[in-house]
Write a protein that holds these residues in place. Structure first.
Motif, PDB file in Angstrom:
ATOM      1  N   TYR A 195       0.845  -1.214   0.000  1.00  0.00           N
ATOM      2  CA  TYR A 195       0.000   0.000   0.000  1.00  0.00           C
ATOM      3  C   TYR A 195       0.868   1.247   0.000  1.00  0.00           C
ATOM      4  CZ  TYR A 195      -3.743   3.247   1.135  1.00  0.00           C
ATOM      5  OH  TYR A 195      -4.642   4.296   1.081  1.00  0.00           O
ATOM      6  N   ASN A 196       1.868   1.271   0.856  1.00  0.00           N
ATOM      7  CA  ASN A 196       2.781   2.416   0.889  1.00  0.00           C
ATOM      8  C   ASN A 196       3.536   2.568  -0.423  1.00  0.00           C
ATOM      9  OD1 ASN A 196       2.361   3.639   3.399  1.00  0.00           O
ATOM     10  ND2 ASN A 196       3.727   2.233   4.462  1.00  0.00           N
TER      11      ASN A 196
ATOM     12  N   LEU B   6       2.507   1.689  -3.368  1.00  0.00           N
ATOM     13  CA  LEU B   6       1.585   2.099  -4.431  1.00  0.00           C
ATOM     14  C   LEU B   6       1.084   3.536  -4.262  1.00  0.00           C
ATOM     15  CD1 LEU B   6      -0.525  -1.178  -4.689  1.00  0.00           C
ATOM     16  CD2 LEU B   6       0.841  -0.190  -6.547  1.00  0.00           C
ATOM     17  N   TYR B   7       0.778   3.911  -3.017  1.00  0.00           N
ATOM     18  CA  TYR B   7       0.078   5.175  -2.794  1.00  0.00           C
ATOM     19  C   TYR B   7       0.916   6.221  -2.057  1.00  0.00           C
ATOM     20  CZ  TYR B   7      -3.883   2.220  -4.033  1.00  0.00           C
ATOM     21  OH  TYR B   7      -4.737   1.362  -4.688  1.00  0.00           O
ATOM     22  N   GLY B   8       2.067   5.813  -1.531  1.00  0.00           N
ATOM     23  CA  GLY B   8       2.933   6.746  -0.827  1.00  0.00           C
ATOM     24  C   GLY B   8       2.694   6.754   0.674  1.00  0.00           C
TER      25      GLY B   8
ATOM     26  N   ALA C 109      -0.319   8.783   2.243  1.00  0.00           N
ATOM     27  CA  ALA C 109      -1.590   8.052   2.138  1.00  0.00           C
ATOM     28  C   ALA C 109      -1.621   6.903   3.134  1.00  0.00           C
ATOM     29  CB  ALA C 109      -1.775   7.524   0.716  1.00  0.00           C
ATOM     30  N   GLY C 110      -0.462   6.267   3.337  1.00  0.00           N
ATOM     31  CA  GLY C 110      -0.382   5.193   4.315  1.00  0.00           C
ATOM     32  C   GLY C 110      -0.682   5.688   5.719  1.00  0.00           C
TER      33      GLY C 110
ATOM     34  N   ALA D 223      -4.349   6.199   6.017  1.00  0.00           N
ATOM     35  CA  ALA D 223      -5.045   4.919   6.120  1.00  0.00           C
ATOM     36  C   ALA D 223      -4.957   4.367   7.538  1.00  0.00           C
ATOM     37  CB  ALA D 223      -4.459   3.924   5.124  1.00  0.00           C
TER      38      ALA D 223
ATOM     39  N   ASP E 276      -9.265   2.215  -1.214  1.00  0.00           N
ATOM     40  CA  ASP E 276      -8.702   1.523  -2.371  1.00  0.00           C
ATOM     41  C   ASP E 276      -7.325   0.954  -2.070  1.00  0.00           C
ATOM     42  OD1 ASP E 276     -10.906   2.066  -3.933  1.00  0.00           O
ATOM     43  OD2 ASP E 276     -10.077   3.924  -4.753  1.00  0.00           O
ATOM     44  N   HIS E 277      -7.134  -0.304  -2.449  1.00  0.00           N
ATOM     45  CA  HIS E 277      -5.823  -0.951  -2.310  1.00  0.00           C
ATOM     46  C   HIS E 277      -5.698  -1.994  -3.433  1.00  0.00           C
ATOM     47  CE1 HIS E 277      -2.223  -2.685  -1.030  1.00  0.00           C
ATOM     48  NE2 HIS E 277      -2.540  -3.136   0.183  1.00  0.00           N
ATOM     49  N   SER E 278      -5.139  -1.555  -4.539  1.00  0.00           N
ATOM     50  CA  SER E 278      -5.027  -2.439  -5.698  1.00  0.00           C
ATOM     51  C   SER E 278      -4.051  -3.584  -5.461  1.00  0.00           C
ATOM     52  CB  SER E 278      -4.609  -1.643  -6.934  1.00  0.00           C
ATOM     53  OG  SER E 278      -3.338  -1.029  -6.723  1.00  0.00           O
TER      54      SER E 278
END
Length: 305
Positions: free
Chosen positions: A183-184, A186-188, A191-192, A195, A250-252
């Motif tokens: 997650y980190n 992918l989204y930085g 954002a982590g 979350a 969202d967590h791809s």
């Protein structure tokens, strides 16, 4: 400021009372040391102006009793004496007095002492508030505002002692955000962090007032659940898991496409004391089993099995 005046001489008592009230303070009066001690314990005045020689507790004994009382607040003590010797002044200071005035009492002199008392007690009150704030800060995770591992250690020791002494059972749940590293990635990290704050809020919203939620480290959270059976804890943590999933973050990198958590629960054995560290290990094992079984699930284990 609340000021307690203690004197067995009515004339001195009235002069001191008038001086206190003219200085804008609330005045309590006592005619002997025993009455003063009772008033002190019930009213908690910020300052005490006490005669040295009087029935019951004398001035030195009253000062010592107040200093030994062990409260967080500070009381400014003024000793009133007709003696002017250095030995008497020194004895008063050693007993805990902050200042002294001589008889006959001069209202202006007492007024100046009360000005000092107001400043000193105000400073001590500020310091007490700062100590409380620092203690809370030291036990709070700055990101999520949950309790941290220091607070967990203290609370777990307390629960251990209660369980050992009174046979009070409790459960412990260890939760971990699934695939949080990805997650980190992918989204930085900002954002982590956001979350983790959302997960913390979800956990806190589901628990009872008697339960405690902690950030255990990184993406791990721990819940202490006093007076909970293993079955009850399982129902609660399943609600927690579902609530986090319902946030739809969202967590791809997660098979479900949204952020989820896995959890492991351990419980103290009925009628048998089990150390908190053992429960931590059991909860960690249950969490490992939840992850091995596919994540986004809750697994239970019982200490001693």
């Amino acid at each position: 400021m609340k000021v307690l005046v203690v004197d067995d001489d009515q004339g001195s008592l009235l002069v001191a009372k008038a001086a206190v009230e003219q200085s804008g303070h609330q005045c309590l009066i006592a005619e002997d040391g025993d009455e003063a001690w009772k008033l002190y314990r019930s009213e908690r005045p910020e300052a005490v102006v006490t005669d040295l020689e009087m029935p019951g507790l004398n001035g030195l004994e009253l000062c010592r009793a107040i200093r030994d009382d062990g409260t967080d607040s500070y009381t400014y003590l003024v000793l009133v004496t007709s003696h002017r010797s250095r030995d008497d002044v020194l004895a008063g200071m050693q007993a805990g007095a902050d200042d002294y005035v001589s008889k006959p009492l001069d209202p202006f002199t007492l007024h100046t002492r009360l000005l000092v008392a107001s400043r000193v007690t105000s400073l001590h009150a500020d310091l007490a508030r700062y100590r409380v704030a620092l203690a809370e800060q030291a036990r709070t995770d700055p990101l999520t505002k949950l309790f941290n591992r220091l607070k967990l250690t203290e609370d777990l020791d307390e629960l251990d002692n209660r369980s050992n002494r009174y046979g009070q059972d409790y459960c412990l749940a260890l939760c971990d955000v699934d695939h949080f590293k990805s997650y980190n990635d992918l989204y930085g990290h900002p954002a982590g962090d956001k979350a983790l704050q959302s997960v913390a809020s979800a956990l806190s919203a589901e628990v009872r007032r008697s339960d405690r939620v902690y950030r255990f480290g990184g993406e791990e959270f721990l819940l202490l659940l006093p007076h909970q059976s293993l079955a009850q804890a399982g129902i609660l943590i399943e609600r927690v898991r579902a609530r986090v999933e319902s946030l739809r973050i969202d967590h791809s990198g997660n098979p479900s496409g949204v952020l989820t958590i896995s959890a492991g629960i351990s419980a103290s054995v009925q009628g048998k004391w089990t150390a908190g560290q053992r429960l931590l290990n059991d909860a960690d094992l249950a969490l490992y089993q939840a992850k091995a079984a596919g994540r986004n699930r809750v697994e239970l284990t019982r200490a001693g099995h």
